[in-house]
Design a protein around this motif. Structure first.
Motif, PDB file in Angstrom:
ATOM      1  N   ARG A 140       3.919  10.115  -7.046  1.00 60.01           N
ATOM      2  CA  ARG A 140       4.911  10.435  -8.082  1.00 60.01           C
ATOM      3  C   ARG A 140       4.218  10.707  -9.409  1.00 60.01           C
ATOM      4  O   ARG A 140       4.602  11.604 -10.153  1.00 60.01           O
ATOM      5  CB  ARG A 140       5.917   9.288  -8.228  1.00 60.01           C
ATOM      6  CG  ARG A 140       6.872   9.194  -7.077  1.00 60.01           C
ATOM      7  CD  ARG A 140       7.833   8.058  -7.259  1.00 60.01           C
ATOM      8  NE  ARG A 140       8.685   7.924  -6.086  1.00 60.01           N
ATOM      9  CZ  ARG A 140       9.251   6.801  -5.710  1.00 60.01           C
ATOM     10  NH1 ARG A 140       9.088   5.696  -6.420  1.00 60.01           N
ATOM     11  NH2 ARG A 140      10.002   6.760  -4.631  1.00 60.01           N
ATOM     12  N   GLY A 141       3.199   9.914  -9.700  1.00 61.63           N
ATOM     13  CA  GLY A 141       2.445  10.116 -10.934  1.00 61.63           C
ATOM     14  C   GLY A 141       1.761  11.465 -10.947  1.00 61.63           C
ATOM     15  O   GLY A 141       1.764  12.157 -11.956  1.00 61.63           O
ATOM     16  N   LYS A 142       1.202  11.877  -9.815  1.00 58.53           N
ATOM     17  CA  LYS A 142       0.548  13.179  -9.736  1.00 58.53           C
ATOM     18  C   LYS A 142       1.553  14.292  -9.929  1.00 58.53           C
ATOM     19  O   LYS A 142       1.294  15.263 -10.637  1.00 58.53           O
ATOM     20  CB  LYS A 142      -0.150  13.343  -8.374  1.00 58.53           C
ATOM     21  CG  LYS A 142      -1.381  12.492  -8.211  1.00 58.53           C
ATOM     22  CD  LYS A 142      -1.990  12.693  -6.830  1.00 58.53           C
ATOM     23  CE  LYS A 142      -3.170  11.763  -6.615  1.00 58.53           C
ATOM     24  NZ  LYS A 142      -3.707  11.882  -5.248  1.00 58.53           N
ATOM     25  N   LEU A 143       2.715  14.138  -9.310  1.00 60.86           N
ATOM     26  CA  LEU A 143       3.743  15.168  -9.451  1.00 60.86           C
ATOM     27  C   LEU A 143       4.202  15.260 -10.898  1.00 60.86           C
ATOM     28  O   LEU A 143       4.364  16.343 -11.442  1.00 60.86           O
ATOM     29  CB  LEU A 143       4.941  14.865  -8.540  1.00 60.86           C
ATOM     30  CG  LEU A 143       4.695  15.046  -7.046  1.00 60.86           C
ATOM     31  CD1 LEU A 143       5.914  14.580  -6.263  1.00 60.86           C
ATOM     32  CD2 LEU A 143       4.399  16.502  -6.717  1.00 60.86           C
ATOM     33  N   THR A 144       4.371  14.120 -11.532  1.00 56.30           N
ATOM     34  CA  THR A 144       4.808  14.105 -12.927  1.00 56.30           C
ATOM     35  C   THR A 144       3.759  14.773 -13.806  1.00 56.30           C
ATOM     36  O   THR A 144       4.090  15.579 -14.668  1.00 56.30           O
ATOM     37  CB  THR A 144       5.053  12.669 -13.405  1.00 56.30           C
ATOM     38  OG1 THR A 144       6.012  12.053 -12.529  1.00 56.30           O
ATOM     39  CG2 THR A 144       5.557  12.612 -14.812  1.00 56.30           C
ATOM     40  N   LYS A 145       2.498  14.474 -13.578  1.00 62.87           N
ATOM     41  CA  LYS A 145       1.425  15.056 -14.385  1.00 62.87           C
ATOM     42  C   LYS A 145       1.361  16.570 -14.172  1.00 62.87           C
ATOM     43  O   LYS A 145       1.151  17.318 -15.126  1.00 62.87           O
ATOM     44  CB  LYS A 145       0.075  14.417 -14.028  1.00 62.87           C
ATOM     45  CG  LYS A 145      -0.036  12.997 -14.520  1.00 62.87           C
ATOM     46  CD  LYS A 145      -1.368  12.381 -14.149  1.00 62.87           C
ATOM     47  CE  LYS A 145      -1.434  10.935 -14.616  1.00 62.87           C
ATOM     48  NZ  LYS A 145      -2.674  10.290 -14.193  1.00 62.87           N
ATOM     49  N   LYS A 146       1.578  17.045 -12.948  1.00 63.27           N
ATOM     50  CA  LYS A 146       1.570  18.469 -12.698  1.00 63.27           C
ATOM     51  C   LYS A 146       2.683  19.142 -13.478  1.00 63.27           C
ATOM     52  O   LYS A 146       2.497  20.206 -14.058  1.00 63.27           O
ATOM     53  CB  LYS A 146       1.740  18.749 -11.198  1.00 63.27           C
ATOM     54  CG  LYS A 146       0.518  18.461 -10.378  1.00 63.27           C
ATOM     55  CD  LYS A 146       0.783  18.781  -8.915  1.00 63.27           C
ATOM     56  CE  LYS A 146      -0.408  18.406  -8.068  1.00 63.27           C
ATOM     57  NZ  LYS A 146      -0.131  18.629  -6.624  1.00 63.27           N
TER      58      LYS A 146
ATOM     59  N   ASN B  74       0.831  -1.206   0.000  1.00 64.78           N
ATOM     60  CA  ASN B  74       0.000   0.000   0.000  1.00 64.78           C
ATOM     61  C   ASN B  74       0.865   1.256   0.000  1.00 64.78           C
ATOM     62  O   ASN B  74       0.555   2.224  -0.691  1.00 64.78           O
ATOM     63  CB  ASN B  74      -0.945   0.007   1.208  1.00 64.78           C
ATOM     64  CG  ASN B  74      -2.061  -1.007   1.060  1.00 64.78           C
ATOM     65  OD1 ASN B  74      -2.332  -1.479  -0.034  1.00 64.78           O
ATOM     66  ND2 ASN B  74      -2.681  -1.361   2.159  1.00 64.78           N
ATOM     67  N   SER B  75       1.957   1.249   0.748  1.00 72.29           N
ATOM     68  CA  SER B  75       2.855   2.399   0.784  1.00 72.29           C
ATOM     69  C   SER B  75       3.497   2.609  -0.580  1.00 72.29           C
ATOM     70  O   SER B  75       3.612   3.728  -1.061  1.00 72.29           O
ATOM     71  CB  SER B  75       3.946   2.198   1.836  1.00 72.29           C
ATOM     72  OG  SER B  75       3.381   2.190   3.117  1.00 72.29           O
ATOM     73  N   SER B  76       3.882   1.512  -1.206  1.00 68.17           N
ATOM     74  CA  SER B  76       4.502   1.594  -2.524  1.00 68.17           C
ATOM     75  C   SER B  76       3.526   2.157  -3.551  1.00 68.17           C
ATOM     76  O   SER B  76       3.880   3.016  -4.358  1.00 68.17           O
ATOM     77  CB  SER B  76       4.987   0.213  -2.955  1.00 68.17           C
ATOM     78  OG  SER B  76       5.530   0.255  -4.250  1.00 68.17           O
ATOM     79  N   VAL B  77       2.293   1.678  -3.512  1.00 68.88           N
ATOM     80  CA  VAL B  77       1.274   2.165  -4.451  1.00 68.88           C
ATOM     81  C   VAL B  77       1.016   3.646  -4.201  1.00 68.88           C
ATOM     82  O   VAL B  77       0.914   4.438  -5.146  1.00 68.88           O
ATOM     83  CB  VAL B  77      -0.029   1.336  -4.312  1.00 68.88           C
ATOM     84  CG1 VAL B  77      -1.174   2.002  -5.054  1.00 68.88           C
ATOM     85  CG2 VAL B  77       0.192  -0.078  -4.827  1.00 68.88           C
ATOM     86  N   SER B  78       0.934   4.033  -2.933  1.00 71.70           N
ATOM     87  CA  SER B  78       0.702   5.440  -2.609  1.00 71.70           C
ATOM     88  C   SER B  78       1.842   6.304  -3.138  1.00 71.70           C
ATOM     89  O   SER B  78       1.603   7.378  -3.705  1.00 71.70           O
ATOM     90  CB  SER B  78       0.581   5.625  -1.094  1.00 71.70           C
ATOM     91  OG  SER B  78      -0.586   4.996  -0.629  1.00 71.70           O
ATOM     92  N   LEU B  79       3.067   5.854  -2.952  1.00 71.74           N
ATOM     93  CA  LEU B  79       4.212   6.611  -3.458  1.00 71.74           C
ATOM     94  C   LEU B  79       4.160   6.720  -4.977  1.00 71.74           C
ATOM     95  O   LEU B  79       4.412   7.784  -5.540  1.00 71.74           O
ATOM     96  CB  LEU B  79       5.529   5.934  -3.041  1.00 71.74           C
ATOM     97  CG  LEU B  79       5.997   6.203  -1.626  1.00 71.74           C
ATOM     98  CD1 LEU B  79       7.221   5.361  -1.312  1.00 71.74           C
ATOM     99  CD2 LEU B  79       6.316   7.677  -1.429  1.00 71.74           C
TER     100      LEU B  79
END
Length: 68
Positions: A58-64, A49-54
């Motif tokens: 990261r995906g959100k940061l990349t998209k931003k 779960n921690s890995s998926v959250s990270l």
């Protein structure tokens, strides 16, 4: 020495005590193994779960950054 009706002195009674002790040891060992597997599964689930959250963060940061 006085024994209750049906209670046999000697080796038979010792054998019953050994069998009961053996059953208790096996039951305790099984319970401990099940608890250990359960704890390991919970830890593995937390790590997943921690890995998926990270990865999601990261995906959100990349998209931003891509939007800019």
């Amino acid at each position: 020495m006085v024994f209750a009706p049906g209670e046999k002195p000697g080796p038979e009674q010792d054998e019953v005590k050994l069998q009961n002790a053996s059953k208790q040891i096996v039951q305790t060992a099984i319970l401990q193994a099940v608890q250990q597997v359960s704890r390991e599964n919970q830890q593995k689930e937390k790590r997943t779960n921690s890995s998926v959250s990270l990865q999601l963060e990261r995906g959100k940061l990349t998209k931003k950054h891509e939007k800019k």
